[in-house]
Design a protein around this motif. Sequence first.
Motif, PDB file in Angstrom:
ATOM      1  N   PHE A  63       0.870  -1.158  -0.012  1.00  0.00           N
ATOM      2  CA  PHE A  63       0.043   0.062  -0.012  1.00  0.00           C
ATOM      3  C   PHE A  63       0.819   1.293  -0.018  1.00  0.00           C
ATOM      4  O   PHE A  63       1.935   1.388   0.760  1.00  0.00           O
ATOM      5  N   VAL A  64       0.428   2.105  -0.779  1.00  0.00           N
ATOM      6  CA  VAL A  64       1.111   3.500  -0.922  1.00  0.00           C
ATOM      7  C   VAL A  64       0.303   4.658  -0.242  1.00  0.00           C
ATOM      8  O   VAL A  64       0.496   5.342   0.527  1.00  0.00           O
ATOM      9  N   SER A  65      -0.842   4.844  -1.024  1.00  0.00           N
ATOM     10  CA  SER A  65      -1.905   5.859  -0.737  1.00  0.00           C
ATOM     11  C   SER A  65      -3.256   5.460  -1.180  1.00  0.00           C
ATOM     12  O   SER A  65      -3.385   4.805  -1.995  1.00  0.00           O
ATOM     13  N   VAL A  66      -4.231   6.458  -0.807  1.00  0.00           N
ATOM     14  CA  VAL A  66      -5.520   6.414  -1.025  1.00  0.00           C
ATOM     15  C   VAL A  66      -5.473   7.541  -2.409  1.00  0.00           C
ATOM     16  O   VAL A  66      -5.233   8.866  -1.743  1.00  0.00           O
ATOM     17  N   VAL A  67      -5.476   7.477  -3.627  1.00  0.00           N
ATOM     18  CA  VAL A  67      -5.756   8.542  -4.375  1.00  0.00           C
ATOM     19  C   VAL A  67      -7.164   9.310  -4.604  1.00  0.00           C
ATOM     20  O   VAL A  67      -7.009  10.591  -4.283  1.00  0.00           O
ATOM     21  N   ARG A  82     -15.673   3.052  -2.187  1.00  0.00           N
ATOM     22  CA  ARG A  82     -15.104   3.017  -3.440  1.00  0.00           C
ATOM     23  C   ARG A  82     -13.818   3.681  -3.590  1.00  0.00           C
ATOM     24  O   ARG A  82     -14.050   4.900  -3.667  1.00  0.00           O
ATOM     25  N   LEU A  83     -12.549   2.903  -3.626  1.00  0.00           N
ATOM     26  CA  LEU A  83     -11.291   3.878  -3.762  1.00  0.00           C
ATOM     27  C   LEU A  83     -10.564   3.699  -4.603  1.00  0.00           C
ATOM     28  O   LEU A  83     -10.653   2.423  -5.498  1.00  0.00           O
ATOM     29  N   VAL A  84      -9.783   4.433  -5.206  1.00  0.00           N
ATOM     30  CA  VAL A  84      -8.616   4.366  -6.000  1.00  0.00           C
ATOM     31  C   VAL A  84      -7.500   4.333  -5.243  1.00  0.00           C
ATOM     32  O   VAL A  84      -7.143   5.356  -4.559  1.00  0.00           O
ATOM     33  N   ILE A  85      -6.698   3.271  -5.350  1.00  0.00           N
ATOM     34  CA  ILE A  85      -5.443   3.173  -4.432  1.00  0.00           C
ATOM     35  C   ILE A  85      -4.302   2.978  -5.051  1.00  0.00           C
ATOM     36  O   ILE A  85      -4.156   2.491  -6.395  1.00  0.00           O
ATOM     37  N   LEU A  86      -3.063   3.697  -4.861  1.00  0.00           N
ATOM     38  CA  LEU A  86      -1.917   3.405  -5.250  1.00  0.00           C
ATOM     39  C   LEU A  86      -1.019   2.492  -4.535  1.00  0.00           C
ATOM     40  O   LEU A  86      -0.973   2.568  -3.369  1.00  0.00           O
ATOM     41  N   GLY A  92       9.670  -0.592  -3.217  1.00  0.00           N
ATOM     42  CA  GLY A  92      10.627   0.150  -4.080  1.00  0.00           C
ATOM     43  C   GLY A  92      10.403  -0.486  -5.640  1.00  0.00           C
ATOM     44  O   GLY A  92      11.200   0.143  -6.479  1.00  0.00           O
ATOM     45  N   GLY A  93       9.201  -1.265  -5.929  1.00  0.00           N
ATOM     46  CA  GLY A  93       9.026  -1.658  -7.386  1.00  0.00           C
ATOM     47  C   GLY A  93       8.157  -0.640  -8.167  1.00  0.00           C
ATOM     48  O   GLY A  93       7.888   0.481  -7.550  1.00  0.00           O
ATOM     49  N   SER A  94       7.808  -0.821  -9.166  1.00  0.00           N
ATOM     50  CA  SER A  94       6.748  -0.242  -9.930  1.00  0.00           C
ATOM     51  C   SER A  94       5.467   0.338  -9.257  1.00  0.00           C
ATOM     52  O   SER A  94       5.035  -0.896  -8.487  1.00  0.00           O
ATOM     53  N   LYS A  95       4.753   1.246  -9.417  1.00  0.00           N
ATOM     54  CA  LYS A  95       3.526   1.572  -8.669  1.00  0.00           C
ATOM     55  C   LYS A  95       2.491   1.514  -9.708  1.00  0.00           C
ATOM     56  O   LYS A  95       2.541   1.767 -10.964  1.00  0.00           O
ATOM     57  N   ALA A  96       1.210   1.187  -9.229  1.00  0.00           N
ATOM     58  CA  ALA A  96       0.079   1.059 -10.219  1.00  0.00           C
ATOM     59  C   ALA A  96      -1.072   1.476  -9.306  1.00  0.00           C
ATOM     60  O   ALA A  96      -1.181   1.390  -8.158  1.00  0.00           O
ATOM     61  N   LYS A  97      -2.315   1.890 -10.132  1.00  0.00           N
ATOM     62  CA  LYS A  97      -3.363   2.105  -9.555  1.00  0.00           C
ATOM     63  C   LYS A  97      -4.496   0.846  -9.547  1.00  0.00           C
ATOM     64  O   LYS A  97      -4.502   0.381 -10.388  1.00  0.00           O
ATOM     65  N   PHE A  98      -5.414   0.773  -8.507  1.00  0.00           N
ATOM     66  CA  PHE A  98      -6.305  -0.061  -8.368  1.00  0.00           C
ATOM     67  C   PHE A  98      -7.483   0.398  -7.752  1.00  0.00           C
ATOM     68  O   PHE A  98      -7.500   1.535  -7.123  1.00  0.00           O
TER      69      PHE A  98
END
Length: 121
Positions: A63-67, A82-86, A92-98
């Motif tokens: 988990f990084v943050s809630v966008v 209903r959340l968009v999560i980063l 330390g790897g690549s980031k993606a939105k969920f």
Amino acid sequence: MRTSSSLLVAAALVFAVVVVAETLPAAEATYRPIGNTSNLVVQQVGRFSVLVYDLSHRKSLVFVSVVSGETEAAVGGGTNYRLVILAETTPGGSKAKFQCVVWGVPGSRANTWKLLSFKAI
């Protein structure tokens, strides 16, 4: 004769209830935007969604943050989030939105919360 009349009245009442129920508009979900996504509860819901998804799918997400996010009152009580999560694929790897949908009751125990959906966007 009385039995026939009673049955006729009962059938008419059932028919009236069915007709009225079919003409009423269906209740639709009303999501409202979350103004402050850094709120502790919202962040905990985001962490919960990543943790549950990661444990069940073994994807090594962090988990990084809630966008962004929205909430609605759930049918029968509780709140749908209903959340968009980063999230990072590995530390330390690549980031993606969920996007996730979580149901729960703020202030309740963790075992009462449910992850309803989780998908990459």
